[in-house]
Design a protein around this motif. Structure first.
Motif, PDB file in Angstrom:
ATOM      1  N   ASP A 125      20.189 -15.363 -13.127  1.00  0.00           N
ATOM      2  CA  ASP A 125      20.981 -15.803 -14.278  1.00  0.00           C
ATOM      3  C   ASP A 125      21.969 -16.870 -13.819  1.00  0.00           C
ATOM      4  N   GLY A 126      21.520 -18.126 -13.841  1.00  0.00           N
ATOM      5  CA  GLY A 126      22.374 -19.224 -13.397  1.00  0.00           C
ATOM      6  C   GLY A 126      22.819 -19.036 -11.963  1.00  0.00           C
ATOM      7  N   LEU A 127      24.111 -19.207 -11.729  1.00  0.00           N
ATOM      8  CA  LEU A 127      24.684 -18.983 -10.400  1.00  0.00           C
ATOM      9  C   LEU A 127      25.542 -17.728 -10.385  1.00  0.00           C
ATOM     10  N   THR A 128      25.236 -16.806 -11.292  1.00  0.00           N
ATOM     11  CA  THR A 128      26.009 -15.569 -11.387  1.00  0.00           C
ATOM     12  C   THR A 128      25.385 -14.483 -10.524  1.00  0.00           C
ATOM     13  N   LEU A 129      26.073 -13.348 -10.464  1.00  0.00           N
ATOM     14  CA  LEU A 129      25.582 -12.172  -9.763  1.00  0.00           C
ATOM     15  C   LEU A 129      25.126 -11.103 -10.755  1.00  0.00           C
ATOM     16  N   ASN A 130      24.857 -11.509 -11.996  1.00  0.00           N
ATOM     17  CA  ASN A 130      24.480 -10.556 -13.040  1.00  0.00           C
ATOM     18  C   ASN A 130      23.075  -9.994 -12.834  1.00  0.00           C
ATOM     19  N   THR A 131      22.223 -10.752 -12.157  1.00  0.00           N
ATOM     20  CA  THR A 131      20.842 -10.336 -11.893  1.00  0.00           C
ATOM     21  C   THR A 131      20.524 -10.649 -10.439  1.00  0.00           C
ATOM     22  N   ASP A 132      19.361 -10.199  -9.972  1.00  0.00           N
ATOM     23  CA  ASP A 132      18.918 -10.612  -8.641  1.00  0.00           C
ATOM     24  C   ASP A 132      18.884 -12.135  -8.595  1.00  0.00           C
ATOM     25  N   ASN A 133      19.401 -12.684  -7.522  1.00  0.00           N
ATOM     26  CA  ASN A 133      19.567 -14.133  -7.463  1.00  0.00           C
ATOM     27  C   ASN A 133      19.635 -14.554  -6.001  1.00  0.00           C
ATOM     28  N   GLN A 134      18.768 -15.451  -5.603  1.00  0.00           N
ATOM     29  CA  GLN A 134      18.722 -15.914  -4.210  1.00  0.00           C
ATOM     30  C   GLN A 134      18.231 -17.362  -4.219  1.00  0.00           C
ATOM     31  N   GLN A 135      19.186 -18.281  -4.187  1.00  0.00           N
ATOM     32  CA  GLN A 135      18.778 -19.674  -4.302  1.00  0.00           C
ATOM     33  C   GLN A 135      19.871 -20.618  -3.823  1.00  0.00           C
ATOM     34  N   MET A 136      19.440 -21.871  -3.591  1.00  0.00           N
ATOM     35  CA  MET A 136      20.359 -22.969  -3.318  1.00  0.00           C
ATOM     36  C   MET A 136      19.985 -24.113  -4.247  1.00  0.00           C
ATOM     37  N   ARG A 137      20.981 -24.823  -4.744  1.00  0.00           N
ATOM     38  CA  ARG A 137      20.716 -25.987  -5.580  1.00  0.00           C
ATOM     39  C   ARG A 137      21.827 -27.006  -5.408  1.00  0.00           C
ATOM     40  N   VAL A 138      21.473 -28.267  -5.679  1.00  0.00           N
ATOM     41  CA  VAL A 138      22.418 -29.373  -5.606  1.00  0.00           C
ATOM     42  C   VAL A 138      22.286 -30.157  -6.907  1.00  0.00           C
ATOM     43  N   ASP A 139      23.415 -30.457  -7.539  1.00  0.00           N
ATOM     44  CA  ASP A 139      23.394 -31.092  -8.857  1.00  0.00           C
ATOM     45  C   ASP A 139      24.496 -32.131  -8.993  1.00  0.00           C
ATOM     46  N   ILE A 140      24.300 -33.012  -9.955  1.00  0.00           N
ATOM     47  CA  ILE A 140      25.386 -33.817 -10.511  1.00  0.00           C
ATOM     48  C   ILE A 140      25.734 -33.173 -11.845  1.00  0.00           C
ATOM     49  N   ILE A 141      26.986 -32.773 -12.005  1.00  0.00           N
ATOM     50  CA  ILE A 141      27.382 -32.085 -13.228  1.00  0.00           C
ATOM     51  C   ILE A 141      28.565 -32.799 -13.883  1.00  0.00           C
ATOM     52  N   ASP A 142      28.796 -32.449 -15.126  1.00  0.00           N
ATOM     53  CA  ASP A 142      29.946 -32.949 -15.878  1.00  0.00           C
ATOM     54  C   ASP A 142      31.207 -32.275 -15.325  1.00  0.00           C
ATOM     55  N   PRO A 143      32.204 -33.046 -14.900  1.00  0.00           N
ATOM     56  CA  PRO A 143      33.420 -32.432 -14.344  1.00  0.00           C
ATOM     57  C   PRO A 143      34.192 -31.594 -15.349  1.00  0.00           C
ATOM     58  N   GLU A 144      33.894 -31.757 -16.645  1.00  0.00           N
ATOM     59  CA  GLU A 144      34.558 -30.943 -17.666  1.00  0.00           C
ATOM     60  C   GLU A 144      33.841 -29.607 -17.876  1.00  0.00           C
ATOM     61  N   ALA A 145      32.649 -29.442 -17.305  1.00  0.00           N
ATOM     62  CA  ALA A 145      31.861 -28.215 -17.486  1.00  0.00           C
ATOM     63  C   ALA A 145      32.322 -27.128 -16.509  1.00  0.00           C
ATOM     64  N   ASP A 146      31.879 -25.909 -16.756  1.00  0.00           N
ATOM     65  CA  ASP A 146      32.099 -24.807 -15.826  1.00  0.00           C
ATOM     66  C   ASP A 146      31.536 -25.207 -14.459  1.00  0.00           C
ATOM     67  N   PRO A 147      32.318 -25.099 -13.379  1.00  0.00           N
ATOM     68  CA  PRO A 147      31.812 -25.506 -12.070  1.00  0.00           C
ATOM     69  C   PRO A 147      30.529 -24.779 -11.658  1.00  0.00           C
ATOM     70  N   PHE A 148      30.290 -23.588 -12.231  1.00  0.00           N
ATOM     71  CA  PHE A 148      29.093 -22.820 -11.900  1.00  0.00           C
ATOM     72  C   PHE A 148      27.952 -23.048 -12.902  1.00  0.00           C
ATOM     73  N   THR A 149      28.073 -24.038 -13.775  1.00  0.00           N
ATOM     74  CA  THR A 149      27.068 -24.253 -14.810  1.00  0.00           C
ATOM     75  C   THR A 149      25.686 -24.575 -14.248  1.00  0.00           C
ATOM     76  N   THR A 150      24.666 -24.097 -14.940  1.00  0.00           N
ATOM     77  CA  THR A 150      23.289 -24.529 -14.678  1.00  0.00           C
ATOM     78  C   THR A 150      22.626 -24.944 -15.988  1.00  0.00           C
ATOM     79  N   GLY A 151      23.446 -25.071 -17.049  1.00  0.00           N
ATOM     80  CA  GLY A 151      22.918 -25.415 -18.369  1.00  0.00           C
ATOM     81  C   GLY A 151      23.194 -26.849 -18.744  1.00  0.00           C
ATOM     82  N   GLY A 152      23.796 -27.025 -19.936  1.00  0.00           N
ATOM     83  CA  GLY A 152      24.019 -28.351 -20.473  1.00  0.00           C
ATOM     84  C   GLY A 152      24.976 -29.206 -19.672  1.00  0.00           C
TER      85      GLY A 152
END
Length: 249
Positions: A125-152
């Motif tokens: 579930d995104g970059l949360t610990l709500n579900t099993d999660n094991q990953q690395m990712r690199v992104d360009i994101i909107d600085p106004e968005a949640d720093p942990f965003t994986t959505g819009g």
């Protein structure tokens, strides 16, 4: 109008264009937009770290500890390590100047300490610990968005581990273009989230280079050539007009 007159008018126009374009030299001034992109300060100057549980973190390393590859760019690089489930990010905001071309590079590599029989990578579930999660990712994101965003809030995804990828991923250069974001600020973010086993995600050599067009002041010799070109164009135009007038009298 005779063919000779047309030819001289074409010559005149060519001379004027030559003076305005060919003798207006251009150069490209380059500048670096990323602060401490290779972590050669030995710390996170220019960067911001965030974690969900603080059971893990990003750190600076040199050499080859933890069976990691040595830093690919300079003496230092950044890496994550976790002792319990955690989600760890590191980011830096990049102000992209207007009217510039901005070409960027970075190097990503990692060691996933999964055990035999376990899933190597899990997209939870995104970059949360709500579900099993094991990953690395690199992104360009909107600085106004949640720093942990994986959505819009994600503007560009540059790298992401996927199920089936090897536990060891060597130096992986990534290239990206920030020119479409000229005149705005974007956020470069690297993230590692684990719920299963430690995942040593590394990043180094982050660089964004601008190439802005600048007009140079012509040299004395170039001013002479410009004057000659204008003179050639003016003489050609006057000659063509006189020829036309003579034929119409």
């Amino acid at each position: 109008m005779t063919k000779m007159s047309k030819s001289r008018i074409i010559l005149a126009v060519f001379g004027l264009i030559l003076a305005l374009t060919v003798f207006s030299p251009e150069s490209r001034a380059q500048s670096e937009l990323v602060t401490n992109g290779s972590f050669e300060t030995g710390d996170f100057t220019g960067w911001t770290e965030l974690a969900i549980t603080n059971a893990g973190d990003w750190s600076i390393y040199s050499g080859a500890p933890l069976n990691l590859l040595p830093p690919p760019d300079g003496e230092f690089a950044s890496v994550t390590n976790q002792v319990q489930p955690d989600s760890n990010i590191i980011y830096q905001d990049i102000a992209v100047p207007p009217d510039t071309q901005v070409i960027c590079t970075a190097i990503v590599y990692l060691r996933n300490q999964s055990e035999e029989g376990e899933d190597d990578y899990i997209i939870g579930d995104g970059l949360t610990l709500n579900t099993d999660n094991q990953q690395m990712r690199v992104d360009i994101i909107d600085p106004e968005a949640d720093p942990f965003t994986t959505g819009g809030g994600v503007l560009l995804n540059l790298f992401q581990t996927l199920p089936g990828d090897p536990d060891l991923i060597g130096y992986t250069p990534i290239e990206f273009n920030l020119t479409p974001f000229a005149g705005s600020t974007v956020r470069f973010r690297a993230a590692v989230v684990v719920t299963e086993n430690p995942l040593n995600g590394s990043i180094d050599g982050v660089s964004c280079i601008t190439q802005a067009i600048e007009k140079n002041i012509p040299t004395l010799g170039e001013w002479g050539m410009i004057s000659a070109a204008f003179g050639l164009g003016l003489v050609g135009v006057l000659f063509a007009l006189n020829r036309k007038k003579a034929h119409t009298v």
